[in-house]
Motif scaffolding. Structure first.
Motif, short mmCIF file in Angstrom:
data_model
loop_
_atom_site.label_atom_id
_atom_site.label_comp_id
_atom_site.label_asym_id
_atom_site.label_seq_id
_atom_site.Cartn_x
_atom_site.Cartn_y
_atom_site.Cartn_z
N GLY A 19 -85.04 3.64 79.18
CA GLY A 19 -84.89 2.15 78.68
C GLY A 19 -84.60 2.05 77.18
O GLY A 19 -84.49 3.11 76.49
N LEU A 20 -84.79 1.04 76.67
CA LEU A 20 -84.30 0.70 75.16
C LEU A 20 -85.36 1.37 74.31
O LEU A 20 -86.15 1.63 74.41
N LEU A 21 -84.63 1.86 73.18
CA LEU A 21 -85.40 2.22 71.96
C LEU A 21 -85.97 1.23 71.24
O LEU A 21 -85.66 -0.28 71.43
N GLU A 22 -86.87 1.26 70.19
CA GLU A 22 -87.31 0.19 69.65
C GLU A 22 -86.12 -0.45 68.47
O GLU A 22 -86.27 -1.82 68.58
N LYS A 23 -85.47 0.27 67.94
CA LYS A 23 -84.21 -0.34 67.15
C LYS A 23 -83.08 0.49 67.22
O LYS A 23 -83.23 1.63 67.91
N PRO A 24 -82.02 0.00 67.30
CA PRO A 24 -80.65 0.83 67.53
C PRO A 24 -80.44 1.82 66.34
O PRO A 24 -81.15 1.76 65.12
N VAL A 25 -80.06 3.11 66.62
CA VAL A 25 -79.84 4.23 65.76
C VAL A 25 -78.39 4.51 65.75
O VAL A 25 -77.80 5.03 66.71
N ALA A 26 -77.65 4.57 64.46
CA ALA A 26 -76.51 5.17 64.31
C ALA A 26 -76.20 6.40 64.77
O ALA A 26 -76.91 7.29 64.29
N THR A 27 -75.03 6.85 65.30
CA THR A 27 -74.88 8.32 65.53
C THR A 27 -73.50 8.82 65.56
O THR A 27 -72.79 7.97 65.69
N ASP A 28 -73.20 10.02 64.99
CA ASP A 28 -71.93 10.47 65.17
C ASP A 28 -71.65 11.23 66.31
O ASP A 28 -70.56 11.59 66.78
N GLU A 29 -72.88 11.79 67.05
CA GLU A 29 -72.77 12.98 67.98
C GLU A 29 -73.92 12.76 68.79
O GLU A 29 -74.99 12.36 68.58
N ILE A 30 -73.48 13.02 70.17
CA ILE A 30 -74.64 12.99 71.16
C ILE A 30 -74.85 14.25 71.86
O ILE A 30 -73.51 14.84 72.38
N LEU A 31 -76.02 14.80 72.20
CA LEU A 31 -76.02 16.02 72.92
C LEU A 31 -76.80 15.59 74.24
O LEU A 31 -77.99 15.24 74.21
N LEU A 32 -76.08 15.91 75.36
CA LEU A 32 -76.59 15.08 76.64
C LEU A 32 -77.09 16.64 77.38
O LEU A 32 -75.61 17.02 78.06
N SER A 33 -78.12 16.70 77.71
CA SER A 33 -77.94 18.12 78.41
C SER A 33 -78.31 17.66 80.04
O SER A 33 -78.45 16.50 80.18
N PRO A 34 -78.01 18.58 80.82
CA PRO A 34 -78.21 18.12 82.26
C PRO A 34 -79.35 17.16 82.56
O PRO A 34 -80.53 17.68 82.26
N ALA A 35 -78.98 16.08 83.29
CA ALA A 35 -79.84 15.09 83.86
C ALA A 35 -80.25 14.21 82.74
O ALA A 35 -81.03 13.06 83.13
N GLU A 36 -80.10 14.33 81.39
CA GLU A 36 -80.26 13.43 80.46
C GLU A 36 -79.30 12.15 80.46
O GLU A 36 -78.07 12.16 81.04
N ARG A 37 -79.95 11.00 80.03
CA ARG A 37 -78.97 9.85 79.86
C ARG A 37 -79.16 9.33 78.41
O ARG A 37 -80.29 9.42 77.82
#
Ligand code: C2O
Ligand code: CU
Length: 464
Positions: A250-268
């Motif tokens: 679910g949601l974080l406490e606040k939005p976080v700007a990002t340039d890059e995402i690492l999504l390992s198997p099964a993460e969302r």
């Protein structure tokens, strides 16, 4: 991309059509006919898909589609889903990340025989809104069944959602495909067993590099799912601005700007993506070195997963994202701490080299309880990866909070507080997390490279 053509990958790989309009996942219709109940049927069966012209690819599907239908229910709802297993071997439905009772969890101890039906029933507690998924979890056959097509998204919606509805809400489910020249999906190789199966094509909702069209200035809420067996997705979004708003739970406490995402198997991850300039915005993969035991590490770089056509016509004014999304409770100081050490072993046997994937020196045994825990008691788990590959750690039954990571003597805190059910533990890294199991029963924990889970990297925590 020379690296991509080398090794087992890429050889004889069929090319897939790209640039078709992105298909939304087909919704699973709610047959309940009254509010507060989500009732439906999921049938797992053989099906065919058309990835390349003129050739049918045999796959496994839920209700005829892969990925399976999108389940959307609300927090507070009761869920009753009848699972009809028609794939000719035992299977289960595991509700990945969801707070369901142990006897509804679809774990390997609770198989559904070939040809049988069973009802999974559970309540979605208040506060459980998030991006979950469902997939089979039978003993020894999970990797095969998921890889051939059995996985779907389960979105639990909040009754009061702070994210503006004008952003839409789109699930992007990533799966991984390898096709032989005849259109079939080849059997896994020895290398696949060691590394986990990584295909030649990353698909989004079953399509290769589909196209989405938006107006300039539009913002979109996207839920990204890594439903591949073993591929690490390191993602950038060219010509667009990404903001992380949510994690597995679910949601974080606040939005976080990002340039890059690492999504390992099964993460969302849940994102808000802003498209501020006209032209093409592309979601592409960068190389990520997750370690590799055999010849030729698959190069993940340079696949375009999604192309967004941003038109010159300006979008209607988008409401802003609130600065505060929700509050997340910090777990009380853990009273128990545990240490789980991931290792790999190599041994020669009659047929060649065989690898083992172990936790605390042991391979999974369905008849053995590895940890005994008390319901309601906060625990600290230290996951130590002494292996030569990254292993994404997943726990059933509850979500956890990562408190600290340590690698090469350097300790770091995560950039934000989040509920997670899967976390990558890089080789040589230690990840410390806190959690509390609320419900009694046996729960699995394992590496979510599904081939590793099958080769032994799994254990049982019995919650009393
Ligand atoms: Cu998504 Cu035990 O699994
Ligand atoms: Cu692993």
């Amino acid at each position: 991309h020379a690296g991509h053509e080398m090794g087992a990958m890429g050889q004889g790989a069929a090319s897939l059509p790209e640039g078709e309009a992105l298909r939304a996942l087909p919704p699973l219709a709610n047959e309940a006919g009254r509010p507060g109940l989500f009732k439906a049927r999921l049938t797992a069966q053989s099906a065919t898909a058309r990835f390349v012209a003129d050739r049918d690819t045999p796959i496994l599907a839920y209700n005829g589609t892969s990925p399976g239908p999108l389940i959307e229910a609300f927090e507070g709802d009761r869920v009753e889903i009848t699972f009809a297993n028609r794939i000719g071997e035992q299977s289960t439905i595991h509700w990945h990340g969801m707070p369901v009772p142990a006897d509804q969890d679809g774990n390997p101890m609770d198989p559904v025989a070939a040809g049988a039906d069973r009802i999974y029933a559970f309540d979605l507690p208040e506060g459980s809104a998030g991006s979950y998924w469902y997939h089979p979890h039978p003993h020894g056959r999970t990797a095969e069944q998921v890889y051939r097509g059995l996985a779907g998204a389960f979105v639990v919606k909040a009754k009061a959602d702070p994210v503006p509805a004008a952003y839409g809400d789109t699930v992007l489910m990533f799966t991984d495909l390898r096709l032989a020249a005849d259109g079939s999906m080849p059997d896994s190789t020895m290398n696949d067993q060691m590394n986990g199966r990584v295909g030649d094509h990353v698909l989004v909702n079953g399509q290769k590099n589909p196209k989405l069209t938006v107006a300039m200035g539009a913002k979109r809420r996207l839920r990204l799912y890594n439903a591949t067996n073993a591929r690490f997705l390191r993602l950038v979004f060219a010509n667009a601005v990404m903001t992380v708003i949510g994690s597995d739970g679910g949601l974080l406490e606040k939005p976080v700007a990002t340039d890059e995402i690492l999504l390992s198997p099964a993460e969302r991850v849940e994102l808000v993506v802003a498209f501020e300039r006209p032209g093409a915005a592309t979601l592409t993969t960068l190389d990520y070195d997750r370690g590799w035991m055999g010849p030729g590490r698959p190069a993940d770089a340079g696949q375009t997963l999604l192309t967004v056509d941003v038109s010159d016509a300006p979008a209607e004014a988008m409401p802003p994202l609130p600065e505060r999304l929700r509050s997340i409770a910090r777990l009380a100081a853990p009273t128990v701490s545990r240490r789980l050490v991931f290792t790999e072993t190599m041994a020669m046997n009659a047929t060649g080299m065989e690898m083992g994937f172990l936790i605390n020196g042991k391979a999974f045994d369905m008849g053995r309880v590895d940890i005994v825990a008390k319901a309601g008691e906060p625990e600290l788990w230290e996951i130590v990866n002494q292996a030569d590959m990254d292993h994404p750690f997943h726990l059933h039954g509850t979500q956890f909070q990562v408190v600290e990571r340590e690698r090469g003597g350097r300790v770091s805190k995560p950039p934000y507080l989040a509920w997670k059910d899967t976390v990558n533990v890089a080789r040589g890294e230690t990840v410390r997390l806190v959690m509390r199991q609320e419900r009694p029963g046996s729960r699995m924990y394992h590496c979510h490279i599904l081939e590793h889970e099958q080769l032994g990297m799994m254990g049982i925590v019995d919650v009393q």
